[in-house]
Write a protein that holds these residues in place. Structure first.
Motif, mmCIF file in Angstrom:
data_model
loop_
_atom_site.group_PDB
_atom_site.id
_atom_site.type_symbol
_atom_site.label_atom_id
_atom_site.label_comp_id
_atom_site.label_asym_id
_atom_site.label_seq_id
_atom_site.Cartn_x
_atom_site.Cartn_y
_atom_site.Cartn_z
ATOM 1 N N THR A 1 0.837 -1.209 0.000
ATOM 2 C CA THR A 1 0.000 0.000 0.000
ATOM 3 C C THR A 1 0.872 1.260 0.000
ATOM 4 N N SER B 1 2.180 1.693 -3.393
ATOM 5 C CA SER B 1 1.131 2.233 -4.263
ATOM 6 C C SER B 1 0.958 3.731 -4.030
ATOM 7 N N LEU B 2 1.015 4.145 -2.750
ATOM 8 C CA LEU B 2 0.912 5.566 -2.431
ATOM 9 C C LEU B 2 2.060 6.350 -3.081
ATOM 10 N N THR B 3 3.264 5.796 -3.027
ATOM 11 C CA THR B 3 4.414 6.464 -3.647
ATOM 12 C C THR B 3 4.213 6.625 -5.153
ATOM 13 N N THR C 1 1.345 6.635 -6.779
ATOM 14 C CA THR C 1 0.240 7.570 -7.023
ATOM 15 C C THR C 1 0.724 9.013 -6.911
ATOM 16 N N ARG C 2 1.507 9.293 -5.870
ATOM 17 C CA ARG C 2 2.053 10.643 -5.709
ATOM 18 C C ARG C 2 2.987 10.991 -6.877
ATOM 19 N N GLN D 1 -1.161 11.186 4.664
ATOM 20 C CA GLN D 1 -1.399 10.185 3.635
ATOM 21 C C GLN D 1 -0.875 8.808 4.075
ATOM 22 N N ALA E 1 -3.024 5.290 4.896
ATOM 23 C CA ALA E 1 -2.652 4.044 4.223
ATOM 24 C C ALA E 1 -2.363 2.933 5.232
ATOM 25 N N GLU F 1 -4.449 7.141 -1.800
ATOM 26 C CA GLU F 1 -4.363 5.692 -1.989
ATOM 27 C C GLU F 1 -5.708 5.048 -1.687
ATOM 28 N N GLN F 2 -6.365 4.516 -2.714
ATOM 29 C CA GLN F 2 -7.674 3.898 -2.536
ATOM 30 C C GLN F 2 -7.717 2.463 -3.057
ATOM 31 N N GLN F 3 -6.736 2.036 -3.825
ATOM 32 C CA GLN F 3 -6.784 0.706 -4.419
ATOM 33 C C GLN F 3 -6.569 -0.397 -3.383
ATOM 34 N N THR G 1 -6.412 -0.041 -0.082
ATOM 35 C CA THR G 1 -7.317 0.108 1.068
ATOM 36 C C THR G 1 -8.708 -0.431 0.744
#
Length: 421
Positions: free
Chosen positions: A29, A32-34, A36-37, A53, A57, A92-94, A96
């Motif tokens: 996760t 993924s956040l990295t 996405t940013r 953020q 996550a 991050e929504q994928q 989560t």
């Protein structure tokens, strides 16, 4: 059907696996956040600070480490964190969303109270759709026609977006609920199969124990019937030989000869019966070769007569072919009654009558002894008589004679005669 049953708590191995899964999902996760940013893809608007953020996550995925230990709390916490993260525009929504799916599934599959788990899952799904509706209402005023410049279809773009969002969420939450339910029911059925298997095994063991007990009782009864009569005759003859040994040696030799013959007969019958018990599950009663029947009652009375007791045999009515088991039962009852007379009654006469009635076989054995005073009502012999009579749906009467001194045994067995065409 499921009331009161609870799925067993997960073992230590499963709990360790959950910890590993939770840590791995949290790490993915954050990756993924990295990404996405790095793409600058912020679907919900301007995101909060990086620290916040990361917080959303981690809070939305790390509780999966204990998802099967505390499924209720994890499902509620993850769903609340998911909504809060969307409110705060966490990018991050994928992953989560996947964690929320796993939490709802786990609650259905592992919730200790299945009814409560159903209510909690229903409440979470309802809250998600309420939030979906609220988010659409918030976003609707900010939408402009330029955002749907490429739209080309019969349905309004806004309506299409709303319906699409509802359908996607229905599928996600529906599958989470459905698969959790399937897992719980499968475990319940497995539990019932194990329970029924245990019940069947217990019933089988109980039946085996009853069979062994029945066989022991039958063997004890047969041993008693075979041995007691001959030993009783031997005892009477030996006593007679002792009394006349000095004054009448010839008569003593005669009595001892009878003792010898009775001993040989008893040993022969014991060997034959024990051999059959070793070879056949059914024992002596199942073998025509070993069976004795009413046709040999006269031989029985001859041995009793040799012991010094006057005997008489009367057969009345039209004799019929009897089943071997019934004929054997009748013989054993006469044998036991004669043995009791020799052992306990102090009698001089024994009268046996066999009557063939239209629908009944009657055996009547009476003596002129001292009556029941010297009998043992709880002895194995009388118990064996009752068992044999009961096995053939008959009746048994035992007690003092109504006319004169003595004891009487009367057994009645129902008969089914062949009817002529």
């Amino acid at each position: 059907m499921h009331e009161g049953w609870q799925r067993a708590r997960p073992d230590a191995r499963r709990l360790r696996i959950d910890v590993g899964i939770g840590v791995v999902v949290t790490a993915v996760t954050l990756l993924s956040l990295t990404l996405t940013r790095s793409l600058g893809y912020f679907a919900f608007g301007r995101p909060p600070s990086l620290a916040e953020q990361i917080m959303w996550a981690v809070l939305g995925t790390l509780p999966l480490c204990v998802r099967r230990r505390w499924p209720d709390a994890v499902a509620i916490f993850v769903s609340a964190t998911f909504i809060a993260g969307q409110i705060r525009h966490a990018p991050e929504q994928q992953l989560t969303s996947g964690a929320l799916f796993a939490a709802i599934y786990t609650l259905g599959a592992w919730g200790r109270d299945h009814r409560r788990a159903a209510w909690i899952r229903g409440g979470i799904i309802a809250a998600m759709f309420v939030w979906l509706g609220v988010s659409y209402l918030i976003a609707l005023p900010a939408l402009s026609a330029a955002e749907f410049a490429g739209a080309d279809g019969p349905v309004s773009p806004i309506l299409a977006a709303a319906v699409n969002g509802v359908l996607v969420n229905l599928l996600i939450f529906g599958f989470a609920y459905f698969f959790g339910e399937v897992s719980w029911i499968a475990e319940y059925r497995r539990h019932r199969v194990e329970e029924q298997s245990a019940e069947l095994l217990a019933a089988k063991e109980e039946e085996s124990a009853r069979t062994v007990l029945h066989e022991r009782l039958r063997i004890a009864r047969e041993l008693h019937d075979v041995v007691a009569h001959h030993v009783s005759v031997m005892g009477v003859q030996a006593s007679a030989a002792r009394r006349v040994l000095d004054r009448d040696p010839a008569r003593a030799r005669e009595a001892l000869t009878a003792v010898e013959q009775s001993a040989r007969t008893a040993v022969d019958e014991l060997h034959r019966m024990l051999g059959l018990l070793r070879l056949q599950p059914g024992g002596a009663e199942d073998s025509p070769e070993a069976a004795v029947g009413l046709e040999r009652v006269q031989e029985l009375l001859d041995s009793v007569r040799n012991a010094g007791l006057q005997t008489s045999l009367g057969v009345y009515g039209e004799a019929v072919d009897l089943p071997e088991s019934l004929s054997l039962a009748g013989y054993r009852i006469v044998q036991e009654a004669a043995t009791n007379t020799l052992k306990h009654a102090g009698a001089t006469k024994l009268d046996v009558r066999i009557r063939y009635h239209a629908d009944e076989l009657e055996l009547d054995v009476a003596d002129d002894g001292h009556g029941p005073a010297r009998r043992k009502p709880g002895g194995l012999g009388l118990i064996g008589m009752r068992e044999r009579v009961a096995a053939h749906a008959g009746t048994l009467e035992t007690g003092p004679r109504t006319t004169g001194p003595g004891f009487r045994v009367r057994a009645r067995f129902p008969l089914q005669r062949q009817r002529s065409a």
